[in-house]
Design a protein around this motif. Structure first.
Motif, short mmCIF file in Angstrom:
data_model
loop_
_atom_site.label_atom_id
_atom_site.label_comp_id
_atom_site.label_asym_id
_atom_site.label_seq_id
_atom_site.Cartn_x
_atom_site.Cartn_y
_atom_site.Cartn_z
N MET A 1 0.83 -1.17 0.00
CA MET A 1 0.00 0.00 0.00
C MET A 1 0.89 1.25 0.00
O MET A 1 1.76 1.41 0.85
CB MET A 1 -0.88 -0.02 1.24
CG MET A 1 -1.90 1.03 1.25
SD MET A 1 -3.08 0.65 2.57
CE MET A 1 -3.58 2.26 2.98
N LYS A 2 0.66 2.13 -0.96
CA LYS A 2 1.47 3.35 -1.07
C LYS A 2 0.95 4.43 -0.14
O LYS A 2 -0.25 4.52 0.11
CB LYS A 2 1.42 3.89 -2.50
CG LYS A 2 2.20 3.08 -3.49
CD LYS A 2 2.23 3.80 -4.82
CE LYS A 2 3.10 3.06 -5.79
NZ LYS A 2 3.18 3.77 -7.07
N LYS A 3 1.88 5.23 0.35
CA LYS A 3 1.48 6.38 1.15
C LYS A 3 1.01 7.49 0.23
O LYS A 3 1.57 7.70 -0.84
CB LYS A 3 2.66 6.89 1.99
CG LYS A 3 3.03 5.99 3.12
CD LYS A 3 4.08 6.67 3.98
CE LYS A 3 4.43 5.82 5.17
NZ LYS A 3 5.42 6.46 6.03
N GLN A 4 0.00 8.20 0.66
CA GLN A 4 -0.52 9.29 -0.13
C GLN A 4 0.36 10.52 0.07
O GLN A 4 0.73 10.86 1.20
CB GLN A 4 -1.95 9.60 0.28
CG GLN A 4 -2.63 10.60 -0.60
CD GLN A 4 -4.09 10.80 -0.20
OE1 GLN A 4 -4.54 10.26 0.80
NE2 GLN A 4 -4.81 11.55 -0.98
N LYS A 5 0.72 11.19 -1.02
CA LYS A 5 1.56 12.38 -0.94
C LYS A 5 0.69 13.63 -1.00
O LYS A 5 -0.31 13.67 -1.70
CB LYS A 5 2.56 12.41 -2.09
CG LYS A 5 3.64 11.39 -1.99
CD LYS A 5 4.67 11.61 -3.06
CE LYS A 5 5.81 10.60 -2.92
NZ LYS A 5 6.86 10.86 -3.90
N PHE A 6 1.11 14.62 -0.26
CA PHE A 6 0.43 15.90 -0.26
C PHE A 6 1.43 16.97 -0.69
O PHE A 6 2.59 16.93 -0.31
CB PHE A 6 -0.10 16.24 1.14
CG PHE A 6 -1.17 15.30 1.61
CD1 PHE A 6 -2.48 15.49 1.22
CD2 PHE A 6 -0.86 14.23 2.42
CE1 PHE A 6 -3.47 14.62 1.66
CE2 PHE A 6 -1.83 13.36 2.87
CZ PHE A 6 -3.14 13.56 2.47
N TYR A 7 0.98 17.91 -1.48
CA TYR A 7 1.83 18.99 -1.96
C TYR A 7 1.27 20.32 -1.49
O TYR A 7 0.06 20.55 -1.51
CB TYR A 7 1.90 18.99 -3.49
CG TYR A 7 2.56 17.75 -4.04
CD1 TYR A 7 3.94 17.68 -4.14
CD2 TYR A 7 1.82 16.65 -4.44
CE1 TYR A 7 4.56 16.55 -4.64
CE2 TYR A 7 2.43 15.51 -4.93
CZ TYR A 7 3.80 15.47 -5.03
OH TYR A 7 4.41 14.35 -5.51
#
Length: 56
Positions: A1-7
């Motif tokens: 499961m990939k971590k969600q990235k925030f910009y």
């Protein structure tokens, strides 16, 4: 499961306010005799972040 990235897209003044707040927090931690490793990492990430111009 990939971590969600925030910009975050910050203006120059917002970046300056965040940087000054982090430095203030670091100084408070130093006075308390606590470690400042996490604050140092955030300051470096903020300083080395690429600049991307976005029109609104």
């Amino acid at each position: 499961m990939k971590k969600q990235k925030f910009y975050l897209y910050l203006s120059d003044t917002e970046t300056s306010v965040i940087l000054h707040s982090l430095i203030k927090m670091k100084n408070a931690l130093i006075q308390d005799g606590r470690y400042t490793d996490c604050i140092d990492e955030l300051i470096l990430k903020l300083h080395e972040a690429p600049v991307k111009r976005v029109s609104i």
